[in-house]
Design a protein around this motif. Structure first.
Motif, PDB file in Angstrom:
ATOM      1  N   ILE A 109       0.869  -1.172   0.000  1.00  0.00           N
ATOM      2  CA  ILE A 109       0.000   0.000   0.000  1.00  0.00           C
ATOM      3  C   ILE A 109       0.908   1.225   0.000  1.00  0.00           C
ATOM      4  O   ILE A 109       1.713   1.419   0.913  1.00  0.00           O
ATOM      5  N   LYS A 110       0.777   2.047  -1.036  1.00  0.00           N
ATOM      6  CA  LYS A 110       1.710   3.153  -1.225  1.00  0.00           C
ATOM      7  C   LYS A 110       1.039   4.488  -0.941  1.00  0.00           C
ATOM      8  O   LYS A 110      -0.161   4.650  -1.112  1.00  0.00           O
ATOM      9  N   ARG A 111       1.858   5.448  -0.519  1.00  0.00           N
ATOM     10  CA  ARG A 111       1.339   6.759  -0.132  1.00  0.00           C
ATOM     11  C   ARG A 111       2.059   7.865  -0.910  1.00  0.00           C
ATOM     12  O   ARG A 111       3.192   7.666  -1.363  1.00  0.00           O
ATOM     13  N   HIS A 112       1.403   8.992  -1.067  1.00  0.00           N
ATOM     14  CA  HIS A 112       2.018  10.110  -1.787  1.00  0.00           C
ATOM     15  C   HIS A 112       1.966  11.417  -0.995  1.00  0.00           C
ATOM     16  O   HIS A 112       2.460  12.439  -1.457  1.00  0.00           O
ATOM     17  N   GLU A 113       1.336  11.388   0.182  1.00  0.00           N
ATOM     18  CA  GLU A 113       1.241  12.587   1.008  1.00  0.00           C
ATOM     19  C   GLU A 113       1.999  12.387   2.310  1.00  0.00           C
ATOM     20  O   GLU A 113       2.100  11.267   2.820  1.00  0.00           O
ATOM     21  N   ASP A 114       2.503  13.488   2.849  1.00  0.00           N
ATOM     22  CA  ASP A 114       3.132  13.465   4.152  1.00  0.00           C
ATOM     23  C   ASP A 114       2.049  13.529   5.224  1.00  0.00           C
ATOM     24  O   ASP A 114       0.909  13.908   4.960  1.00  0.00           O
ATOM     25  N   THR A 115       2.391  13.144   6.439  1.00  0.00           N
ATOM     26  CA  THR A 115       1.463  13.249   7.557  1.00  0.00           C
ATOM     27  C   THR A 115       2.094  14.096   8.659  1.00  0.00           C
ATOM     28  O   THR A 115       3.315  14.177   8.776  1.00  0.00           O
ATOM     29  N   ILE A 136      -3.232  -8.324  -7.486  1.00  0.00           N
ATOM     30  CA  ILE A 136      -2.889  -6.910  -7.631  1.00  0.00           C
ATOM     31  C   ILE A 136      -1.644  -6.625  -6.800  1.00  0.00           C
ATOM     32  O   ILE A 136      -1.600  -6.907  -5.601  1.00  0.00           O
ATOM     33  N   GLN A 137      -0.627  -6.077  -7.422  1.00  0.00           N
ATOM     34  CA  GLN A 137       0.673  -5.918  -6.772  1.00  0.00           C
ATOM     35  C   GLN A 137       0.723  -4.727  -5.821  1.00  0.00           C
ATOM     36  O   GLN A 137       1.408  -4.766  -4.801  1.00  0.00           O
ATOM     37  N   GLU A 138       0.018  -3.629  -6.155  1.00  0.00           N
ATOM     38  CA  GLU A 138       0.076  -2.431  -5.328  1.00  0.00           C
ATOM     39  C   GLU A 138      -1.280  -1.760  -5.246  1.00  0.00           C
ATOM     40  O   GLU A 138      -2.051  -1.771  -6.203  1.00  0.00           O
ATOM     41  N   LEU A 139      -1.543  -1.167  -4.097  1.00  0.00           N
ATOM     42  CA  LEU A 139      -2.672  -0.285  -3.891  1.00  0.00           C
ATOM     43  C   LEU A 139      -2.126   1.096  -3.538  1.00  0.00           C
ATOM     44  O   LEU A 139      -1.043   1.211  -2.955  1.00  0.00           O
ATOM     45  N   TYR A 140      -2.874   2.139  -3.878  1.00  0.00           N
ATOM     46  CA  TYR A 140      -2.401   3.504  -3.660  1.00  0.00           C
ATOM     47  C   TYR A 140      -3.420   4.270  -2.824  1.00  0.00           C
ATOM     48  O   TYR A 140      -4.607   4.334  -3.184  1.00  0.00           O
ATOM     49  N   ILE A 141      -2.958   4.838  -1.710  1.00  0.00           N
ATOM     50  CA  ILE A 141      -3.843   5.698  -0.919  1.00  0.00           C
ATOM     51  C   ILE A 141      -4.115   6.964  -1.719  1.00  0.00           C
ATOM     52  O   ILE A 141      -3.190   7.652  -2.131  1.00  0.00           O
ATOM     53  N   ALA A 142      -5.389   7.259  -1.932  1.00  0.00           N
ATOM     54  CA  ALA A 142      -5.764   8.500  -2.606  1.00  0.00           C
ATOM     55  C   ALA A 142      -6.073   9.591  -1.590  1.00  0.00           C
ATOM     56  O   ALA A 142      -5.657  10.740  -1.744  1.00  0.00           O
ATOM     57  N   ILE A 152       7.086  12.474  -1.715  1.00  0.00           N
ATOM     58  CA  ILE A 152       5.919  13.121  -1.121  1.00  0.00           C
ATOM     59  C   ILE A 152       5.545  14.335  -1.962  1.00  0.00           C
ATOM     60  O   ILE A 152       6.397  15.159  -2.291  1.00  0.00           O
ATOM     61  N   MET A 153       4.270  14.439  -2.328  1.00  0.00           N
ATOM     62  CA  MET A 153       3.811  15.580  -3.100  1.00  0.00           C
ATOM     63  C   MET A 153       3.792  16.840  -2.238  1.00  0.00           C
ATOM     64  O   MET A 153       3.709  16.757  -1.007  1.00  0.00           O
ATOM     65  N   PRO A 154       3.865  18.009  -2.852  1.00  0.00           N
ATOM     66  CA  PRO A 154       3.727  19.249  -2.079  1.00  0.00           C
ATOM     67  C   PRO A 154       2.393  19.263  -1.332  1.00  0.00           C
ATOM     68  O   PRO A 154       1.412  18.661  -1.793  1.00  0.00           O
TER      69      PRO A 154
END
Length: 406
Positions: A117-123, A200-206, A385-387
Motif C-alpha cells: 500500500i503506497k502513499r504520496h502525502e506526508d502526515t 494486484i501488486q500495489e494499492l495507492y492511498i488516494a 511526497i507531493m507538495p
C-alpha cells in the motif's frame, strides 16, 4: 500482492439509514450541527460530537470516551446493528452528472508497512497521534480510507452483475446525492473477491493518509496490551483508478510580500508569459499553465522554460508554482503551516477565488491544472511526497454508514 479482509461491521437499520448517515463533521457549520442535534435524534453527529455544547471544557480523552459511550447507546437502542458474518460492501455514490462505485473492505496494515500500500502525502505527527488516541478511546472508525487499484476487467464485470441485484440501501440526501449499497456476504463471493486482489501488486492511498498512519500507530503501541480487539486492517473504500476524480487545490495569499502590483507582475514576467485576461474567468487548460486573479483582473501565466526534469516532483505544477512564485517572490516557506496562504478545492468555482480577493482579505489567487493518477503513482512508486495540498480527490463519504469496530 494485496490483501483485503471482510469485516463484521456495524451499520444502520434500513429504515433509519438516511437519518443516521451524515457528511463529515467538518462540512457542517455551527447552525447546521445545532439543527441536526436538536431535530434529528438518529443523526450520527450525536455520536461524533456528543460534547458540542461545551467542547472547550472537555479534554480530548474525555470527549473520545463520550463518543464511545454514545455509539454504545445507538447500539443498545437498535439504531445500529452488527453483521452476523464477515462482509464486503459494494458502494455507489452518484448524482445526475457523475458516479463512483467501489468496494468497502479492510486492507492490511502489514501491506502498508511493506509498501504494498503506497502513499504520496506526508502526515503531521500531532494529527496522527491525535486520531490514534481517538481510535484507542472510541474503539471505532466510520470514515474509510480512499484507496485506488488498477482497473481489472474481471472485477468491473463482477461489479456490474452485482449492481443488478437488490441493494441493501438505496437513498438520497439533501445534497442530491444517491447512495446505493449492496452487501457482499455470500462465502463464494467473499472468497472470489479476496482472491482477485491477491493478483494486484500495489494499492495507492488516494485520501486518508492520516487515518491509515494512525491505525498503524495504534497497532504498534497497543497490539499486545489487551485493550483492543485483534486489529490488523483498516476500513477502506477501494475504487478503480479510472473511476476516481482528482481536482487541484488552488492557492490564495493574503499579501504580495511587500511588493507593489507592478513589481510583482515584473518578477512574474521573468519566468512566465503573462497575459491579462481582464474579466474573463480564465483557468489553465494544460500543465505548466497557471491562472491568477489580482486587483480585479484574471491573468494567464505560461511557464517560459518548459524543460523536463528527471524528478517527478519538479514536473508537478504545484511544485513549479512553489519554486518559481510562492517561495522566491512571495516568501512562503512552509505551505502546510504558513498563515499567509489558504487553499480552495478545485471543485469550487473560480468565482469563489475572485470573491475572496475582491473582499480584501486576500491579495492574489492562483489556479492550477489538476494532477493526474499517473503522477500520483509515480510519486508514490519513488517513495516521494507531493507538495502539501496538491490534490482534492473525490468521492467523499457519508459517516455512519459503515462502522469498523476496533
Amino acid at each position: 500482492m494485496a490483501k483485503i479482509i471482510p469485516f463484521k461491521g456495524l451499520r444502520p437499520t434500513r429504515d433509519k439509514v438516511s437519518l443516521v448517515s451524515c457528511r463529515s463533521f467538518e462540512d457542517y457549520n455551527a447552525v447546521e450541527i445545532a439543527y441536526l442535534l436538536d431535530y434529528n435524534p438518529f443523526s450520527f453527529i450525536h455520536v461524533l460530537n456528543p460534547a458540542y455544547v461545551n467542547q472547550s471544557k472537555v479534554t480530548y480523552d474525555k470527549r473520545f470516551k463520550m463518543v464511545a459511550a454514545k455509539l454504545n447507546d445507538f447500539k443498545k437502542e437498535g439504531i445500529l446493528i452488527k453483521e452476523e458474518k464477515p462482509t464486503y460492501y459494494l458502494y455507489q455514490i452518484s448524482t445526475k452528472t457523475w458516479s463512483f462505485t467501489g468496494i468497502v473492505a479492510g486492507t492490511s496494515i502489514e501491506d502498508y508497512q511493506s509498501n504494498v500500500i503506497k502513499r504520496h502525502e506526508d502526515t503531521l505527527e500531532y494529527r496522527v497521534r491525535l486520531f490514534k488516541e481517538y481510535l484507542y478511546h472510541s474503539k471505532f472508525n466510520t470514515e474509510p480510507v480512499l484507496m485506488m487499484y488498477p482497473d481489472q476487467e474481471d472485477i468491473n464485470q463482477w461489479i456490474n452483475i452485482k449492481k443488478d441485484e437488490k441493494p441493501l440501501y438505496d437513498f438520497s440526501t439533501v445534497t442530491k446525492e444517491r447512495h446505493t449499497i449492496w452487501r457482499i456476504d455470500q462465502e463464494t463471493d467473499v472468497e472470489w473477491l479476496t482472491n482477485q486482489f491477491t493478483d494486484i501488486q500495489e494499492l495507492y492511498i488516494a485520501d486518508g493518509h492520516h487515518r491509515f498512519a494512525s491505525a498503524e500507530l495504534l497497532q504498534t503501541e497497543h497490539a499486545d496490551d489487551g485493550t483492543l480487539r485483534p486489529h490488523n486492517s483498516v476500513m477502506t473504500y477501494l475504487i478503480a483508478e479510472s473511476n476516481i476524480k482528482i481536482y487541484e487545490f488552488n492557492r490564495i495569499i493574503h499579501d504580495l510580500n511587500n511588493h507593489t502590483k507592478e513589481e510583482f507582475l515584473g518578477l512574474l514576467g521573468q519566468k512566465f508569459d503573462v497575459v491579462n485576461k481582464e474579466q474573463q474567468l480564465w483557468k489553465p487548460a494544460k500543465k505548466m499553465e497557471f491562472g491568477m486573479y489580482l486587483d480585479g483582473d484574471f491573468y494567464a501565466l505560461t511557464l517560459k522554460d518548459k524543460k523536463q526534469s528527471d524528478s517527478i516532483l519538479q514536473q508537478l505544477d504545484a511544485q513549479i508554482l512553489y519554486d518559481e512564485v510562492l517561495h522566491p517572490i512571495l516568501g512562503l516557506d512552509d505551505l502546510r503551516n504558513d498563515a499567509r496562504i489558504d487553499y480552495v478545492p478545485g471543485n469550487e468555482s473560480i468565482v469563489t477565488i475572485k470573491e475572496l480577493v475582491d473582499d480584501g482579505e486576500y491579495e492574489v489567487g492562483f489556479m492550477l491544472y489538476p494532477t493526474n493518477v499517473s503522477e500520483i503513482k509515480k510519486v508514490a512508486d519513488n517513495d516521494l511526497i507531493m507538495p502539501p495540498k496538491s490534490t482534492y480527490i473525490e468521492p467523499k463519504f457519508m459517516n455512519g454508514l459503515f462502522i469498523y469496530e476496533i
